[in-house]
Design a protein around this motif. Structure first.
Motif, mmCIF file in Angstrom:
data_model
loop_
_atom_site.group_PDB
_atom_site.id
_atom_site.type_symbol
_atom_site.label_atom_id
_atom_site.label_comp_id
_atom_site.label_asym_id
_atom_site.label_seq_id
_atom_site.Cartn_x
_atom_site.Cartn_y
_atom_site.Cartn_z
ATOM 1 N N THR A 260 65.681 31.130 55.173
ATOM 2 C CA THR A 260 64.532 31.973 54.818
ATOM 3 C C THR A 260 63.317 31.619 55.658
ATOM 4 O O THR A 260 62.564 32.511 56.095
ATOM 5 C CB THR A 260 64.203 31.824 53.321
ATOM 6 N N ALA A 263 63.877 33.220 59.017
ATOM 7 C CA ALA A 263 63.739 34.674 58.945
ATOM 8 C C ALA A 263 62.282 35.087 58.865
ATOM 9 O O ALA A 263 61.840 36.010 59.569
ATOM 10 C CB ALA A 263 64.515 35.213 57.744
ATOM 11 N N SER A 268 65.207 34.078 65.890
ATOM 12 C CA SER A 268 66.598 34.509 65.989
ATOM 13 C C SER A 268 67.473 33.290 66.256
ATOM 14 O O SER A 268 67.009 32.269 66.771
ATOM 15 C CB SER A 268 66.780 35.543 67.102
ATOM 16 N N GLY A 293 68.157 37.438 56.259
ATOM 17 C CA GLY A 293 67.554 38.395 57.181
ATOM 18 C C GLY A 293 67.315 37.863 58.571
ATOM 19 O O GLY A 293 66.579 38.474 59.362
ATOM 20 N N VAL A 294 67.944 36.741 58.930
ATOM 21 C CA VAL A 294 67.834 36.209 60.286
ATOM 22 C C VAL A 294 68.607 37.106 61.238
ATOM 23 O O VAL A 294 69.712 37.556 60.927
ATOM 24 C CB VAL A 294 68.387 34.767 60.364
#
Length: 431
Positions: A260, A263, A268, A293-294
């Motif tokens: 997290t 992200a 990236s 969500g990376v």
């Protein structure tokens, strides 16, 4: 009259999934103008029977020139392996770097990779070799300290000089669609806080991305904790390092909340499962990074820690490793996204990696007629690409509409000449 190329195939991987009896068209600029079901009134330039079209693969992290070190210290752990490799690196010459790069591009092209992120020794001549071969590259100049020359037999340039060279190269290739240039600080355990802050400041000032290793091994985590009372991710976050655009290799040894953190910072990550297993570094939390969500790419790392640049090996392993945990599944579709569109976005080529109108025509054709694909239908080919295909199944490669590889023949590189140079260089290095 505008010149267009039309290719028809048994199937095609698109953002909507697999399309059977498919067709793709691109213009003279290498831009896709159509990707979908075959059109009855079109006149294809090529019909690829029993082949499947898909986006070219993106290698999110490698050290291409290290192909000359394939097989060195194969059965040692991470730290002994690193010492052996670093000793060999001190013998590399400029010709060795060029030869290793050419050999890596041969292997990447013929196994379906069209773009790669590379952290090593780079200059304009090496970048131009990539441009001539037809691939895309995110080239980051490896550095560790202000006054240290990381490749003394290649160049006497110190870290301070290489940082300046990075700025110059980034400006030189700023408008080139095949090239991105980045800073390459090796890792938080090999760079001082002062050096990392300087990289961050230069990256922000000039709008240049950063490519580095983070949390690759337990030994790295222990080193950083002993020095700074933090994890590698926490240490870099406290430095403000993630204010820059950062692409991180490995991220194996992460704390539970750190996907997290990455992200939210826009970092990236290149997931390199084969290399991490071979060196005994562990298994990165790929599923956790995706859930957080990376933007995740797949990478091979160098062949010194992998032995292969075949990304299809990474695709299958990346899909299967998360399943060791009950109830955790990463699908073939998710992994293929990381190997194509996700990887392309992660290393700075967002216009590639997808077969749809308006995108760059980075396309590969994969043989669907062999026994490894039988007896599934073309419409079910996602399972084949995720779990059955290998680089040996690649038959054709185009980048920006330029034909690089056709049925076993390289069209932009002389395979025999490159292999002869590589064998000669390896004999000298071993001697």
């Amino acid at each position: 009259m505008t010149e267009h190329t039309v290719i028809r195939a048994a199937a095609m991987l698109t953002p909507a999934g697999i399309i059977a009896d498919a067709e793709i068209e691109w213009d003279e600029h290498g831009r896709i103008t159509f990707a979908g079901p075959s059109r009855p009134d079109s006149k294809p330039d090529r019909v690829l029977h029993e082949q499947l079209l898909m986006p070219g693969l993106t290698n999110g992290h490698t050290h291409s020139a290290m192909t000359l070190m394939r097989g060195i210290s194969d059965d040692d752990g991470f730290m002994p392996w690193l010492a052996a490799v670093q000793a060999a690196e001190q013998q590399l010459t400029p010709d060795d770097i060029a030869t290793g790069l050419d050999l890596a591009m041969l292997e990447m092209i013929e196994t379906g990779t069209t773009a790669f992120a590379d952290l090593y020794a780079w200059d304009a001549a090496l970048i131009d070799r990539v441009r001539t071969a037809g691939m895309r590259v995110f080239a980051s100049l490896a550095v560790t300290a202000f006054d240290h020359a990381p490749f003394p037999a290649v160049t006497p340039a110190t870290g301070r000089e290489l940082l300046a060279a990075t700025v110059d190269l980034a400006a030189q290739y700023a408008a080139d669609p095949q090239v991105r240039v980045g800073f390459g600080p090796h890792a938080p355990y090999s760079c001082t806080p002062e050096f990392l802050r300087e990289v961050r400041d230069l990256a922000l000032r000039h709008g240049i991305p950063v490519h580095t290793h983070i949390a690759e091994s337990a030994a790295e985590v222990e080193t950083i904790r002993a020095k700074y009372d933090a994890t590698p991710v926490g240490f870099l976050a406290d430095l403000g390092f993630f204010d820059a655009e950062v692409h991180a290799a490995h991220c194996v040894q992460l704390a539970a909340d750190e996907p997290t953190v990455l992200a939210e910072a826009g970092v990236s990550v290149s997931h390199n499962p084969v290399s991490n297993l071979k060196l005994g570094c562990g298994i990165a939390p790929f599923a956790g990074m995706l859930s957080a969500g990376v933007e995740v790419a797949l990478g091979t790392d160098s062949v010194a820690s992998n032995n292969s640049l075949d990304l299809f090996e990474e695709i299958k392993l990346a899909a299967l490793l998360p399943r060791r945990e009950p109830g955790v599944t990463v699908t073939a579709s998710q992994v293929l996204h990381a190997a194509t569109a996700g990887g392309s976005a992660a290393i700075g080529f967002p216009e590639a990696g997808v077969l749809e109108a308006g995108k760059l025509a980075d396309v590969i054709a994969v043989d669907f007629g062999g026994t490894a694909a039988a007896p599934i239908r073309a419409a079910e080919a996602l399972a084949f690409l995720g779990y059955g295909a290998t680089g040996a199944d690649v038959r054709e490669v185009w980048v920006g509409g330029r034909h690089l590889y056709e049925n076993g023949k390289h069209l932009t590189l002389d395979k025999h000449e490159v292999l002869e140079r590589a064998r000669s260089a390896r004999e000298r290095l071993i001697g």
